[in-house]
Design a protein around this motif. Structure first.
Motif, PDB file in Angstrom:
ATOM      1  N   VAL A 193      36.759  33.821  41.622  1.00 54.34           N
ATOM      2  CA  VAL A 193      35.726  34.647  40.988  1.00 54.34           C
ATOM      3  C   VAL A 193      35.770  36.065  41.548  1.00 54.34           C
ATOM      4  O   VAL A 193      35.574  37.047  40.829  1.00 54.34           O
ATOM      5  CB  VAL A 193      34.328  34.020  41.198  1.00 54.34           C
ATOM      6  N   ALA A 194      36.051  36.178  42.838  1.00 54.13           N
ATOM      7  CA  ALA A 194      36.071  37.495  43.480  1.00 54.13           C
ATOM      8  C   ALA A 194      37.266  38.334  43.057  1.00 54.13           C
ATOM      9  O   ALA A 194      37.165  39.560  42.945  1.00 54.13           O
ATOM     10  CB  ALA A 194      36.070  37.329  45.002  1.00 54.13           C
ATOM     11  N   GLY A 195      38.427  37.686  42.802  1.00 54.07           N
ATOM     12  CA  GLY A 195      39.627  38.483  42.578  1.00 54.07           C
ATOM     13  C   GLY A 195      40.316  38.318  41.253  1.00 54.07           C
ATOM     14  O   GLY A 195      41.344  38.950  41.009  1.00 54.07           O
ATOM     15  N   VAL A 196      39.764  37.490  40.353  1.00 48.10           N
ATOM     16  CA  VAL A 196      40.493  37.170  39.139  1.00 48.10           C
ATOM     17  C   VAL A 196      40.681  38.362  38.201  1.00 48.10           C
ATOM     18  O   VAL A 196      41.678  38.452  37.490  1.00 48.10           O
ATOM     19  CB  VAL A 196      39.775  36.010  38.388  1.00 48.10           C
ATOM     20  N   PHE A 197      39.759  39.311  38.207  1.00 43.32           N
ATOM     21  CA  PHE A 197      39.842  40.430  37.271  1.00 43.32           C
ATOM     22  C   PHE A 197      40.492  41.681  37.880  1.00 43.32           C
ATOM     23  O   PHE A 197      40.544  42.720  37.237  1.00 43.32           O
ATOM     24  CB  PHE A 197      38.451  40.781  36.752  1.00 43.32           C
ATOM     25  N   PHE A 199      44.445  40.041  46.433  1.00 45.61           N
ATOM     26  CA  PHE A 199      44.550  39.091  47.538  1.00 45.61           C
ATOM     27  C   PHE A 199      43.632  39.499  48.689  1.00 45.61           C
ATOM     28  O   PHE A 199      43.043  38.647  49.356  1.00 45.61           O
ATOM     29  CB  PHE A 199      46.002  38.998  48.028  1.00 45.61           C
ATOM     30  N   SER A 200      43.505  40.817  48.924  1.00 46.95           N
ATOM     31  CA  SER A 200      42.599  41.290  49.978  1.00 46.95           C
ATOM     32  C   SER A 200      41.154  40.918  49.657  1.00 46.95           C
ATOM     33  O   SER A 200      40.411  40.450  50.528  1.00 46.95           O
ATOM     34  CB  SER A 200      42.720  42.809  50.130  1.00 46.95           C
ATOM     35  N   ILE A 201      40.766  41.122  48.387  1.00 49.09           N
ATOM     36  CA  ILE A 201      39.402  40.762  47.968  1.00 49.09           C
ATOM     37  C   ILE A 201      39.190  39.256  48.101  1.00 49.09           C
ATOM     38  O   ILE A 201      38.138  38.795  48.550  1.00 49.09           O
ATOM     39  CB  ILE A 201      39.143  41.225  46.524  1.00 49.09           C
ATOM     40  N   ALA A 202      40.211  38.487  47.711  1.00 43.07           N
ATOM     41  CA  ALA A 202      40.102  37.032  47.816  1.00 43.07           C
ATOM     42  C   ALA A 202      39.946  36.592  49.262  1.00 43.07           C
ATOM     43  O   ALA A 202      39.157  35.689  49.574  1.00 43.07           O
ATOM     44  CB  ALA A 202      41.330  36.367  47.192  1.00 43.07           C
ATOM     45  N   MET A 203      40.669  37.231  50.182  1.00 47.32           N
ATOM     46  CA  MET A 203      40.568  36.875  51.600  1.00 47.32           C
ATOM     47  C   MET A 203      39.195  37.238  52.154  1.00 47.32           C
ATOM     48  O   MET A 203      38.626  36.495  52.969  1.00 47.32           O
ATOM     49  CB  MET A 203      41.666  37.585  52.401  1.00 47.32           C
ATOM     50  N   GLY A 247      35.850  26.338  46.268  1.00 42.93           N
ATOM     51  CA  GLY A 247      37.171  26.761  45.818  1.00 42.93           C
ATOM     52  C   GLY A 247      37.118  27.822  44.735  1.00 42.93           C
ATOM     53  O   GLY A 247      38.079  28.556  44.517  1.00 42.93           O
ATOM     54  N   ALA A 248      35.975  27.908  44.048  1.00 42.25           N
ATOM     55  CA  ALA A 248      35.830  28.909  42.988  1.00 42.25           C
ATOM     56  C   ALA A 248      35.605  30.309  43.541  1.00 42.25           C
ATOM     57  O   ALA A 248      35.853  31.296  42.840  1.00 42.25           O
ATOM     58  CB  ALA A 248      34.672  28.524  42.072  1.00 42.25           C
ATOM     59  N   ALA A 249      35.141  30.412  44.779  1.00 41.79           N
ATOM     60  CA  ALA A 249      34.767  31.719  45.342  1.00 41.79           C
ATOM     61  C   ALA A 249      35.908  32.739  45.356  1.00 41.79           C
ATOM     62  O   ALA A 249      35.732  33.870  44.881  1.00 41.79           O
ATOM     63  CB  ALA A 249      34.184  31.536  46.735  1.00 41.79           C
ATOM     64  N   PRO A 250      37.093  32.399  45.881  1.00 39.57           N
ATOM     65  CA  PRO A 250      38.169  33.401  45.900  1.00 39.57           C
ATOM     66  C   PRO A 250      38.581  33.840  44.503  1.00 39.57           C
ATOM     67  O   PRO A 250      38.893  35.011  44.278  1.00 39.57           O
ATOM     68  CB  PRO A 250      39.324  32.673  46.611  1.00 39.57           C
ATOM     69  N   THR A 267      46.875  28.040  36.821  1.00 38.34           N
ATOM     70  CA  THR A 267      47.256  27.475  38.120  1.00 38.34           C
ATOM     71  C   THR A 267      46.026  27.088  38.925  1.00 38.34           C
ATOM     72  O   THR A 267      45.968  26.015  39.531  1.00 38.34           O
ATOM     73  CB  THR A 267      48.098  28.492  38.915  1.00 38.34           C
ATOM     74  N   TRP A 268      45.034  27.986  38.937  1.00 43.04           N
ATOM     75  CA  TRP A 268      43.807  27.731  39.697  1.00 43.04           C
ATOM     76  C   TRP A 268      43.050  26.542  39.128  1.00 43.04           C
ATOM     77  O   TRP A 268      42.607  25.666  39.873  1.00 43.04           O
ATOM     78  CB  TRP A 268      42.913  28.956  39.657  1.00 43.04           C
ATOM     79  N   SER A 269      42.917  26.474  37.799  1.00 47.86           N
ATOM     80  CA  SER A 269      42.156  25.395  37.175  1.00 47.86           C
ATOM     81  C   SER A 269      42.774  24.039  37.466  1.00 47.86           C
ATOM     82  O   SER A 269      42.089  23.097  37.880  1.00 47.86           O
ATOM     83  CB  SER A 269      42.072  25.607  35.654  1.00 47.86           C
ATOM     84  N   VAL A 270      44.085  23.946  37.255  1.00 47.91           N
ATOM     85  CA  VAL A 270      44.778  22.684  37.510  1.00 47.91           C
ATOM     86  C   VAL A 270      44.700  22.331  38.993  1.00 47.91           C
ATOM     87  O   VAL A 270      44.424  21.187  39.367  1.00 47.91           O
ATOM     88  CB  VAL A 270      46.250  22.773  37.048  1.00 47.91           C
TER      89      VAL A 270
END
Length: 199
Positions: free
Chosen positions: A129-133, A141-145, A124-127, A59-62
């Motif tokens: 990279v921070a929360g994908v794993f 979602f908290s880490i992404a925010m 756009g990659a920042a959120p 979803t993120w890549s597309v």
């Protein structure tokens, strides 16, 4: 006419305004929409039974690629509209004898479009990279925010530094504006979801 990138003895930082605006806009769009895409990935995974991490990556890549292309097209159309307006106004000024009274800054549509598109991809990659794993959805979602908020502050600092503008004002503007944009988009998703459930 004065073209983008021309430089005298004292550098005019206003000549950076066009592509710098595109960088900030593209970066903010990337941060906001990628953060929201991470939420949508959870819904996709729940409905299809797919692995959450795989669903989020796809979803993120597309979304990231499509968003970067969208920003480039928007900027091309917008800047070419501005260039046409400036060019034809200059012609009208020449016809009535006002040529040379006004200096026009002509932006490069290609440079502006590329700046906005690349900024969208990078920020756009920042959120992600921070929360994908992170497996827990709420923690992720908290880490992404948090990553999004910090990235907005850094984006504001870069914009201010390149434009020789006040850094605190720029950081506050990007952070507050970005968080409002995330909130509005998140609210829209929730409202639409509620309405569709009632239909």
């Amino acid at each position: 006419m004065t073209f983008m990138g021309s430089q005298g003895q004292d550098f005019d930082y206003s000549q950076r305004a066009q592509w710098l605006r595109a960088v900030v806009l593209g970066g903010m769009e990337g941060l906001v929409l990628t953060t929201l895409l991470m939420m949508d990935a959870e819904k996709v995974a729940q409905r299809t039974g797919a692995d959450k991490n795989k669903a989020m990556l796809i979803t993120w890549s597309v979304g990231l690629i499509a968003g970067a292309m969208r920003m480039a097209i928007i900027e091309l159309v917008s800047v070419y509209t501005q260039v046409d307006t400036i060019a034809f106004q200059a012609e009208r000024d020449m016809k009535v004898g006002r040529g040379g009274q006004q200096t026009w800054v002509i932006p490069s549509a290609t440079e502006v479009a590329m700046a906005s598109s690349l900024a969208y991809l990078l920020w756009g990659a920042a959120p992600l990279v921070a929360g994908v794993f992170v497996k827990d959805v709420h923690v992720r979602f908290s880490i992404a925010m948090i990553a999004t908020s910090l990235s907005m502050v850094v984006l504001g600092m870069i914009g201010a530094a390149l434009g020789k503008a006040p850094i605190p004002r720029s950081c506050a503007r990007v952070l507050v504006g970005g968080l409002i944009a995330v909130s509005v988009m998140w609210g829209k998703i929730k409202i639409l979801g509620f309405i569709l459930l009632k239909i």
